[in-house]
Design an enzyme around this catalytic site. Structure first.
Site, mmCIF file in Angstrom:
data_model
loop_
_atom_site.group_PDB
_atom_site.id
_atom_site.type_symbol
_atom_site.label_atom_id
_atom_site.label_comp_id
_atom_site.label_asym_id
_atom_site.label_seq_id
_atom_site.Cartn_x
_atom_site.Cartn_y
_atom_site.Cartn_z
ATOM 1 N N GLU A 6 -0.894 -3.204 3.913
ATOM 2 C CA GLU A 6 -0.978 -2.997 2.606
ATOM 3 C C GLU A 6 -0.670 -4.232 1.829
ATOM 4 O OE1 GLU A 6 -0.663 1.648 1.720
ATOM 5 O OE2 GLU A 6 1.210 0.683 2.554
ATOM 6 N N GLU A 52 -0.794 5.250 9.835
ATOM 7 C CA GLU A 52 0.153 6.342 9.429
ATOM 8 C C GLU A 52 -0.255 7.828 10.101
ATOM 9 O OE1 GLU A 52 0.732 2.777 6.377
ATOM 10 O OE2 GLU A 52 -0.688 3.846 7.720
#
Length: 259
Positions: A113, A133
């Site tokens: 990210e 995730e």
């Protein structure tokens, strides 16, 4: 607070290095606080024209600090944590100066990210990039699902997000997520060279280009074209525009001053 970010300035380039190598440079509260301060200092430093983000040790960043996350007792605490990451990444992306991520080893989860919030990315062959995730019963919460879907085809974004499986740097290069694929040990030098080429261009034009790319994506085509026309018209009145044309006529490199 332990220093987990080092900042070096040289010839118009700021190199920000994630420096908690023993833990594969986790994205945690300490790093975010130091990264925030660095970004703010770059915003007001006219001598810095471009940024490079890289990581010490075996990886760029293996992701968010799972030790810190495991200590949260409520969803409110976790919400605050990912909000902090998001706000830092937003400040990086909104910075008027371009940023280049130099990736090696792993760029996963929060580390990926962070890389997605940079304007451009280079990576060493064999680097793994992704958002794992879902394998922990979570999803990316610091803009990963949104920035990724604006950079690659929706079906590709779905595969990365919903399977949690990493991409190789080679595949990321094919998809356009990476602009340069280099040999082992070469990501930092390659990112610095790219940042130097950006730093040599006109700062006002760079800043306007970033605004047009990011802001125009949320507009209709007609509105975005009008936005572009206004930005380019403003650049026409700049001293840098005069310098660019003068240098072209004189067959020399321009010296832009950001005015």
């Amino acid at each position: 607070m332990q220093d987990v970010l080092t900042v070096d300035r040289n010839d118009g380039i700021a190199i920000l290095t994630l420096s908690e190598a023993a833990r594969r440079n986790p994205i945690g509260t300490a790093l975010l606080a130091q990264l925030d301060r660095a970004i703010e200092s770059m915003r007001t430093d006219d001598n810095v024209r471009a940024l490079v983000l890289c990581g010490e040790g075996a990886a760029f960043s293996a992701g968010a600090d799972l030790t810190e996350i495991a200590a949260f007792g409520t969803a409110i605490e976790f919400h605050s944590f990912i909000g902090r990451i998001s706000s830092t990444l937003d400040r990086l992306q909104e910075l008027s100066k371009p940023s280049v991520a130099a990736l090696h080893g792993f760029a996963l989860g929060g580390g990926f990210e962070l890389a997605l919030a940079c304007d451009l990315r280079v990576a060493e062959r064999g680097t793994q990039l992704g958002l794992p995730e879902v394998k922990l019963g979570l999803l990316p919460g610091a803009s990963g699902t949104q920035r990724l879907t604006r950079l690659v085809a929706p079906t590709v974004a779905r595969q990365i997000i919903l399977t949690g499986e990493p991409l190789t740097a080679e595949r990321a290069y094919e998809l356009g997520l990476i602009v340069d694929l280099v040999d082992a040990g070469e990501s930092r030098p390659a990112a610095i060279r790219l940042a130097q080429s950006l730093a040599a261009t006109a700062p006002l034009a760079l800043a306007a280009g970033k605004r047009l790319i990011d802001g125009g994506a949320a507009m209709s085509l007609a509105s975005a074209v009008a936005y572009e026309r206004e930005a380019v018209s403003m650049l026409f009145t700049s001293s840098d525009r005069d310098e660019g044309l003068r240098a072209f006529r004189e067959r020399r490199k321009p010296v832009f001053r950001g005015c």
